[in-house]
Design an enzyme around this catalytic site. Structure first.
Site, PDB file in Angstrom:
ATOM      1  N   HIS A   1     -31.198  58.269  39.728  1.00 40.12           N
ATOM      2  CA  HIS A   1     -29.745  58.199  39.549  1.00 40.12           C
ATOM      3  C   HIS A   1     -29.156  59.568  39.159  1.00 40.12           C
ATOM      4  O   HIS A   1     -28.478  59.699  38.143  1.00 40.12           O
ATOM      5  CB  HIS A   1     -29.360  57.140  38.521  1.00 40.12           C
ATOM      6  CG  HIS A   1     -27.945  56.649  38.705  1.00 40.12           C
ATOM      7  ND1 HIS A   1     -27.512  55.434  38.256  1.00 40.12           N
ATOM      8  CD2 HIS A   1     -26.861  57.215  39.308  1.00 40.12           C
ATOM      9  CE1 HIS A   1     -26.238  55.265  38.547  1.00 40.12           C
ATOM     10  NE2 HIS A   1     -25.821  56.343  39.197  1.00 40.12           N
TER      11      HIS A   1
ATOM     12  N   GLU B   1     -31.774  49.779  35.614  1.00 44.20           N
ATOM     13  CA  GLU B   1     -32.082  51.149  35.178  1.00 44.20           C
ATOM     14  C   GLU B   1     -32.199  51.234  33.657  1.00 44.20           C
ATOM     15  O   GLU B   1     -31.492  50.535  32.940  1.00 44.20           O
ATOM     16  CB  GLU B   1     -30.971  52.096  35.670  1.00 44.20           C
ATOM     17  CG  GLU B   1     -30.864  52.173  37.178  1.00 44.20           C
ATOM     18  CD  GLU B   1     -29.718  53.073  37.627  1.00 44.20           C
ATOM     19  OE1 GLU B   1     -29.131  53.789  36.792  1.00 44.20           O
ATOM     20  OE2 GLU B   1     -29.401  53.056  38.824  1.00 44.20           O
TER      21      GLU B   1
ATOM     22  N   ARG C   1     -24.724  51.297  43.558  1.00 43.07           N
ATOM     23  CA  ARG C   1     -25.284  50.570  42.424  1.00 43.07           C
ATOM     24  C   ARG C   1     -26.410  49.673  42.916  1.00 43.07           C
ATOM     25  O   ARG C   1     -26.329  49.075  43.991  1.00 43.07           O
ATOM     26  CB  ARG C   1     -24.217  49.727  41.717  1.00 43.07           C
ATOM     27  CG  ARG C   1     -23.199  50.530  40.904  1.00 43.07           C
ATOM     28  CD  ARG C   1     -23.843  51.223  39.718  1.00 43.07           C
ATOM     29  NE  ARG C   1     -22.889  51.885  38.846  1.00 43.07           N
ATOM     30  CZ  ARG C   1     -22.522  53.159  38.941  1.00 43.07           C
ATOM     31  NH1 ARG C   1     -23.023  53.913  39.921  1.00 43.07           N
ATOM     32  NH2 ARG C   1     -21.667  53.686  38.093  1.00 43.07           N
TER      33      ARG C   1
END
Length: 350
Positions: free
Chosen positions: A296, A278, A249
């Site tokens: 991602h 994000e 993360r």
């Protein structure tokens, strides 16, 4: 009538299995709300989601109803019968699990479902950062052949020291992949891992991990303890010219400290699949051609998606049938038995 299970995010890979799994035990309903207010107002009498006892959740649902933060969880507990949230994916930082615990709602995730996908993505990032493969491909596609690629600034993998922060399923799978070169592998976790190969060397602190590593790879969940875990101090302990990899993360790393280290050359490169905000990516990261940046997708493959959908749905089915499902997140395992029992379908029917 059967209890209802609400899908907050579509099932893409196991639609046939979904029908078979819940046939005769629960009614499947789909999220149609385009706002949080509509979502929360739809669990009452006559509402679209009336009678819902459990949710399947994908992070993509946050685009319509937001993250499952404290206000949403409190409202959900006040207005609905929901007592189980099955997160599709290993990460569950978008769900306030402490408030879920307070309100008697259990949360499951899908540990292991995307271990191989994420580990292989991490391997790609490591190779690309050391050898500047991403830069080289861009130069070819732009018609400049090898410019600005410079072999003198690239390095082989063999013999380097890989430091893994968090030797869980993904971290261990990555360690096995990296072992093929071979590399020396060291790790730090909250506690020394059991049943790991002898060649995975445990070190006593994050600082010692950074001190010895040529490549530091992050594989810890995001929580209050790990937010900002790799900051200015830890980055500067790394050897000059080290590589930082993050497929966990974005907020685990102090992004400002990381960018400063790229600017002054203390970090030679970073390989990132995750970012603090994000889908926004800090534009300064795009100015470092030697870095490899992914949107991602590390844990996403057809096989991983199928596995995680089946696993999340399996957790829901176990809850519907027996009152307690599988894969309860660690923070909530002590909450088993506190208002999570659901009558079986025959008892639920009118």
């Amino acid at each position: 009538m059967f209890p209802r299970v609400l899908l907050c995010g579509e099932i893409e890979y196991v639609q046939d299995e979904l029908k078979k799994m819940f046939h005769g035990i629960a009614e499947i309903v789909h999220l149609v709300s385009e706002s949080r207010s509509h979502f929360l107002s739809s669990f009452g009498p006559g509402g679209l989601y009336e009678g819902t006892v459990a949710l399947y959740r994908r992070n993509s649902s946050s685009e319509a109803i937001g993250k499952f933060d404290a206000p949403l969880i409190h409202a959900l507990a006040d207005t609905s019968m929901v007592r189980w949230i099955a997160q599709s994916g290993g990460g569950y930082d978008e769900i306030d699990v402490q408030v879920c615990k307070e309100r008697g709602i259990l949360v499951s995730n899908t540990p292991g479902a995307n271990e191989d996908a994420t580990a292989t993505a991490t391997l790609y990032l490591m190779l690309s950062c050391l050898r500047h493969f991403s830069m080289a491909e861009r130069s070819l596609r732009s018609g400049t052949w090898k410019i600005p690629y410079n072999a003198a600034q690239t390095h082989d993998v063999t013999g380097r020291t890989l430091g893994i922060l968090g030797l869980g399923g993904i971290g261990l799978r990555f360690a096995h992949l990296a072992r093929a070169f071979p590399m020396r592998t060291i790790y730090f976790s909250r506690r020394k891992a059991e049943s790991v190969p002898d060649w995975c060397e445990y070190v006593a602190s994050v600082e010692e991990l950074c001190r010895q590593a040529d490549i530091l790879s992050l594989h810890v969940p995001l929580n209050q303890t790990t937010t900002g875990m790799i900051g200015e101090k830890e980055i500067r302990i790394l050897k000059r010219g080290s590589v930082l990899l993050n497929t966990s993360r974005g907020r685990i790393v102090d992004q400002e400290a990381m960018i400063r280290a790229l600017e002054d050359g203390h970090l030679s490169s970073v390989g990132l699949d995750v970012y603090p905000d994000e889908p926004r990516v800090d534009p300064r990261l795009l100015t470092f051609p030697q870095c490899t940046l992914l949107p991602h997708i590390g844990g996403e493959s057809a096989e991983a998606w199928r596995t995680r959908e089946l696993q999340a749905l399996g957790n829901l089915k176990a809850f519907v049938l027996g009152g307690v499902g599988e894969d309860i997140v660690p923070e909530l395992k002590t909450a088993i038995g506190s208002s999570t029992t659901l009558l079986n379908p025959s008892q639920q029917q009118a």
